[in-house]
Design a protein around this motif. Structure first.
Motif, PDB file in Angstrom:
ATOM      1  N   ILE A  73    -109.316  -9.926  58.719  1.00 59.13           N
ATOM      2  CA  ILE A  73    -108.458 -10.782  59.539  1.00 59.13           C
ATOM      3  C   ILE A  73    -107.268 -11.274  58.727  1.00 59.13           C
ATOM      4  O   ILE A  73    -107.229 -12.430  58.296  1.00 59.13           O
ATOM      5  N   PRO A  74    -106.269 -10.424  58.491  1.00 63.72           N
ATOM      6  CA  PRO A  74    -105.052 -10.883  57.822  1.00 63.72           C
ATOM      7  C   PRO A  74    -104.199 -11.679  58.816  1.00 63.72           C
ATOM      8  O   PRO A  74    -104.515 -11.726  60.008  1.00 63.72           O
ATOM      9  N   PRO A  75    -103.118 -12.300  58.354  1.00 64.26           N
ATOM     10  CA  PRO A  75    -102.248 -13.042  59.284  1.00 64.26           C
ATOM     11  C   PRO A  75    -101.778 -12.190  60.468  1.00 64.26           C
ATOM     12  O   PRO A  75    -101.538 -12.724  61.557  1.00 64.26           O
ATOM     13  N   ALA A  76    -101.681 -10.873  60.287  1.00 61.00           N
ATOM     14  CA  ALA A  76    -101.205  -9.996  61.371  1.00 61.00           C
ATOM     15  C   ALA A  76    -102.251  -9.771  62.462  1.00 61.00           C
ATOM     16  O   ALA A  76    -101.985  -9.084  63.455  1.00 61.00           O
ATOM     17  N   PHE A  77    -103.440 -10.342  62.275  1.00 56.77           N
ATOM     18  CA  PHE A  77    -104.544 -10.240  63.247  1.00 56.77           C
ATOM     19  C   PHE A  77    -104.515 -11.534  64.069  1.00 56.77           C
ATOM     20  O   PHE A  77    -104.823 -12.616  63.546  1.00 56.77           O
ATOM     21  N   VAL A  78    -104.100 -11.442  65.316  1.00 59.91           N
ATOM     22  CA  VAL A  78    -103.918 -12.636  66.167  1.00 59.91           C
ATOM     23  C   VAL A  78    -105.041 -12.627  67.198  1.00 59.91           C
ATOM     24  O   VAL A  78    -105.114 -11.704  68.014  1.00 59.91           O
ATOM     25  N   SER A  79    -105.903 -13.628  67.164  1.00 57.66           N
ATOM     26  CA  SER A  79    -107.152 -13.493  67.910  1.00 57.66           C
ATOM     27  C   SER A  79    -107.578 -14.744  68.661  1.00 57.66           C
ATOM     28  O   SER A  79    -107.200 -15.862  68.324  1.00 57.66           O
ATOM     29  N   SER A  80    -108.376 -14.507  69.672  1.00 56.52           N
ATOM     30  CA  SER A  80    -109.085 -15.555  70.400  1.00 56.52           C
ATOM     31  C   SER A  80    -110.503 -15.078  70.655  1.00 56.52           C
ATOM     32  O   SER A  80    -110.717 -14.102  71.380  1.00 56.52           O
ATOM     33  N   HIS A  81    -111.464 -15.737  70.040  1.00 56.31           N
ATOM     34  CA  HIS A  81    -112.885 -15.447  70.256  1.00 56.31           C
ATOM     35  C   HIS A  81    -113.491 -16.648  70.978  1.00 56.31           C
ATOM     36  O   HIS A  81    -113.413 -17.760  70.453  1.00 56.31           O
ATOM     37  N   VAL A  82    -114.087 -16.423  72.131  1.00 54.15           N
ATOM     38  CA  VAL A  82    -114.774 -17.530  72.792  1.00 54.15           C
ATOM     39  C   VAL A  82    -116.246 -17.199  72.969  1.00 54.15           C
ATOM     40  O   VAL A  82    -116.632 -16.042  73.141  1.00 54.15           O
ATOM     41  N   ALA A  83    -117.076 -18.241  72.883  1.00 54.86           N
ATOM     42  CA  ALA A  83    -118.523 -18.100  73.029  1.00 54.86           C
ATOM     43  C   ALA A  83    -118.975 -19.020  74.151  1.00 54.86           C
ATOM     44  O   ALA A  83    -118.545 -20.170  74.239  1.00 54.86           O
ATOM     45  N   LEU A  84    -119.839 -18.485  75.001  1.00 49.76           N
ATOM     46  CA  LEU A  84    -120.284 -19.218  76.184  1.00 49.76           C
ATOM     47  C   LEU A  84    -121.774 -18.974  76.406  1.00 49.76           C
ATOM     48  O   LEU A  84    -122.372 -18.131  75.754  1.00 49.76           O
ATOM     49  N   HIS A  85    -122.337 -19.704  77.378  1.00 53.80           N
ATOM     50  CA  HIS A  85    -123.710 -19.468  77.858  1.00 53.80           C
ATOM     51  C   HIS A  85    -124.769 -19.608  76.764  1.00 53.80           C
ATOM     52  O   HIS A  85    -125.659 -18.756  76.646  1.00 53.80           O
ATOM     53  N   PRO A  86    -124.736 -20.654  75.946  1.00 51.11           N
ATOM     54  CA  PRO A  86    -125.733 -20.763  74.878  1.00 51.11           C
ATOM     55  C   PRO A  86    -127.160 -20.867  75.407  1.00 51.11           C
ATOM     56  O   PRO A  86    -127.458 -21.704  76.249  1.00 51.11           O
ATOM     57  N   GLU A  87    -128.011 -19.988  74.892  1.00 49.15           N
ATOM     58  CA  GLU A  87    -129.460 -20.062  75.148  1.00 49.15           C
ATOM     59  C   GLU A  87    -130.090 -20.261  73.773  1.00 49.15           C
ATOM     60  O   GLU A  87    -130.281 -19.296  73.035  1.00 49.15           O
ATOM     61  N   ILE A  88    -130.351 -21.514  73.440  1.00 46.24           N
ATOM     62  CA  ILE A  88    -130.813 -21.879  72.100  1.00 46.24           C
ATOM     63  C   ILE A  88    -132.280 -22.288  72.166  1.00 46.24           C
ATOM     64  O   ILE A  88    -132.689 -22.975  73.108  1.00 46.24           O
ATOM     65  N   LYS A  89    -133.051 -21.846  71.184  1.00 43.58           N
ATOM     66  CA  LYS A  89    -134.469 -22.250  71.111  1.00 43.58           C
ATOM     67  C   LYS A  89    -134.766 -22.729  69.697  1.00 43.58           C
ATOM     68  O   LYS A  89    -134.332 -22.101  68.731  1.00 43.58           O
ATOM     69  N   LEU A  90    -135.508 -23.822  69.607  1.00 47.84           N
ATOM     70  CA  LEU A  90    -135.984 -24.289  68.301  1.00 47.84           C
ATOM     71  C   LEU A  90    -137.237 -23.497  67.969  1.00 47.84           C
ATOM     72  O   LEU A  90    -138.136 -23.351  68.808  1.00 47.84           O
ATOM     73  N   ARG A 104    -122.882 -15.553  74.927  1.00 48.60           N
ATOM     74  CA  ARG A 104    -121.928 -14.562  75.426  1.00 48.60           C
ATOM     75  C   ARG A 104    -120.636 -14.692  74.643  1.00 48.60           C
ATOM     76  O   ARG A 104    -120.144 -15.803  74.430  1.00 48.60           O
ATOM     77  N   LEU A 105    -120.103 -13.567  74.226  1.00 48.76           N
ATOM     78  CA  LEU A 105    -118.860 -13.479  73.476  1.00 48.76           C
ATOM     79  C   LEU A 105    -117.792 -12.808  74.328  1.00 48.76           C
ATOM     80  O   LEU A 105    -118.089 -11.827  75.023  1.00 48.76           O
ATOM     81  N   LEU A 109    -130.818 -21.624  83.409  1.00 50.06           N
ATOM     82  CA  LEU A 109    -131.044 -20.718  84.541  1.00 50.06           C
ATOM     83  C   LEU A 109    -129.790 -19.882  84.805  1.00 50.06           C
ATOM     84  O   LEU A 109    -129.854 -18.652  84.955  1.00 50.06           O
ATOM     85  N   LYS A 110    -128.652 -20.536  84.843  1.00 50.37           N
ATOM     86  CA  LYS A 110    -127.391 -19.846  85.151  1.00 50.37           C
ATOM     87  C   LYS A 110    -127.059 -18.812  84.071  1.00 50.37           C
ATOM     88  O   LYS A 110    -126.610 -17.697  84.388  1.00 50.37           O
ATOM     89  N   TYR A 111    -127.289 -19.167  82.810  1.00 45.80           N
ATOM     90  CA  TYR A 111    -126.967 -18.242  81.716  1.00 45.80           C
ATOM     91  C   TYR A 111    -127.897 -17.031  81.734  1.00 45.80           C
ATOM     92  O   TYR A 111    -127.490 -15.918  81.431  1.00 45.80           O
ATOM     93  N   ARG A 112    -129.167 -17.265  82.104  1.00 49.05           N
ATOM     94  CA  ARG A 112    -130.118 -16.155  82.195  1.00 49.05           C
ATOM     95  C   ARG A 112    -129.723 -15.223  83.349  1.00 49.05           C
ATOM     96  O   ARG A 112    -129.783 -13.996  83.216  1.00 49.05           O
ATOM     97  N   TYR A 113    -129.302 -15.828  84.462  1.00 47.04           N
ATOM     98  CA  TYR A 113    -128.821 -15.046  85.613  1.00 47.04           C
ATOM     99  C   TYR A 113    -127.663 -14.136  85.204  1.00 47.04           C
ATOM    100  O   TYR A 113    -127.655 -12.930  85.495  1.00 47.04           O
ATOM    101  N   LEU A 114    -126.681 -14.699  84.499  1.00 47.65           N
ATOM    102  CA  LEU A 114    -125.488 -13.923  84.135  1.00 47.65           C
ATOM    103  C   LEU A 114    -125.820 -12.859  83.090  1.00 47.65           C
ATOM    104  O   LEU A 114    -125.243 -11.772  83.089  1.00 47.65           O
ATOM    105  N   ARG A 115    -126.774 -13.174  82.221  1.00 46.97           N
ATOM    106  CA  ARG A 115    -127.209 -12.188  81.228  1.00 46.97           C
ATOM    107  C   ARG A 115    -127.921 -11.026  81.926  1.00 46.97           C
ATOM    108  O   ARG A 115    -127.689  -9.857  81.598  1.00 46.97           O
ATOM    109  N   GLY A 116    -128.744 -11.337  82.905  1.00 41.66           N
ATOM    110  CA  GLY A 116    -129.392 -10.281  83.677  1.00 41.66           C
ATOM    111  C   GLY A 116    -128.372  -9.407  84.401  1.00 41.66           C
ATOM    112  O   GLY A 116    -128.514  -8.181  84.457  1.00 41.66           O
TER     113      GLY A 116
END
Lengths: 190, 190, 190
Positions: A85-102, A113-114, C36-43
């Motif tokens: 990722i040099p300065p000439a690499f212009v980017s937008s990365h977004v992350a959504l729909h977190p399904e997190i488990k302990l 989702r990316l 639930l919504k994130y699992r739906y969209l992943r499916g």
């Protein structure tokens, strides 16, 4: 982790029911992990490498692009990202729909989702599989699979990788009459 | 606010650790602030100006596009947005990655990732810097920097602005064989 | 539901104040509904129909595309989606900005912002309104309007539909010098 989620999905489809027992403490941990992820992505797209480096455990493992780019160790991962990722690499990365488990008192795993957009304003030899000569737009979607570890009260990324749903490259003939302007602060406050 | 986040990022990179002490009450406040932001964006893209106006404090300050469009006062901001966004302005603004901090019992600040798509179906003189004659698509990414104030139990936007990571304009020659359909309710329920 | 949100928006614009009383238990329910919504969209985007089917109540109602595609019953909805979405349908649907309200001990409703990208790699007769012959990209934005019901401790989708803000189709002449690669696992872990 793949196994955990697969088991979860199978249970869901077999019985049509999942008994959830989310606690308030879980919500606090999930929140902290999202903050870590958002700081990571802000470091990435604003190209603040110290912000990024502080997001990883020292022994972190990365397998970007389904394993095409694999590195172990916080320093090695950040060195790789700086080259990618040099300065000439212009980017937008977004992350959504977190399904997190302990998965333990100081361990967790997550799926996100990316979606990402990259404008290559110069040739980029790291992306040799895609022949990037400058002028391309690369967009894509996929799922991040991550693990986290809590050290001294702070969640850090212990491993990170993603699998693509799709990736699209538009080469210069597709980009006539299209003007890219990079922000004066590239998204930073000032 | 810039200072607060910069200090936070420096602390993170210097020590590799951030001690977080999120409380349940913090989570409730963060949730309320996200609801405010989502209502604001729904008002914007469905062009419901009364919904939008109710999101601001009376003395709110806006510095859109890195300060190119600066206005003070709820009424002035909404008047500006109505002029900027006629029915011929077809848009989707999404906000992600909230990093919200409480700065006092009734004050908070937040950073959000912004991604937006606009289709100009007619000329738009407000965007004079971009020569919008109709038929363009404008997309972009950036970070919103906001402050909030709680008045009579409700969080409101006290200031809002953003810095671009990038902005892309596709002019009509880039948009052959491309068909835009505006939804019959433009995203409203009915 | 439309009425509930309209009343809420009117109250907001009339009085400039909304008194919110979110509880910790509300946050836990909201969290479960997002999962639930994130699992739906992943499916949906990884085309795992059993994951998708387990997201609905048995009597669920769907009115996709503003009612153009209307189906009742979990099985009927999933049968429709399987027909609509063959392997040649390569997609990314993301949902953002959840505004969720509990309407009873086991009922809730929600509004989400939708953004979606679809690449049609073959003709698709289900989208007859759009003459899909293969090679098109369809993108769009809108709002999902949903209701949920909690059964045996698990939130499920009781109804789902959306209204478009806009929809854009790019046909093959717009897609010269553009290369689509589908991920080897299409976003699944392995």
């Amino acid at each position: 982790m793949a196994e955990t989620f697969a088991r979860h999905d199978r249970a869901a489809s077999r019985e049509g029911r999942i008994t959830t027992m989310t606690t308030v403490q879980d919500l606090i941990e999930f929140h902290e992990i999202t903050q870590l992820k958002y700081r990571y992505l802000r470091g990435l797209d604003t190209q603040q490498w110290d912000v990024l480096e502080a997001c990883f455990t020292e022994d972190a493992h990365a397998w970007y692009t389904g394993g095409a780019f694999t590195h172990t160790g916080r320093r090695q991962i950040v060195d790789f990202l700086r080259e990618l990722i040099p300065p000439a690499f212009v980017s937008s990365h977004v992350a959504l729909h977190p399904e997190i488990k302990l998965t333990g008192p100081t361990t967790a795993e997550g799926i996100w989702r990316l979606q990402d957009i990259v404008y290559f304003t110069e040739a980029n030899p790291v992306f040799d599989y895609a022949r990037i000569e400058g002028g391309e737009e690369m967009t894509g979607a996929g799922y991040y699979f991550e693990t986290y570890r809590k050290e001294a009260g702070e969640w850090l990324i212990a491993s990170i990788g993603y699998q693509r749903i799709f990736e699209v490259i538009e080469r210069p003939p597709a980009r006539v009459a299209t003007e890219l302007t990079v922000g004066p602060t590239r998204g930073k406050r000032s």
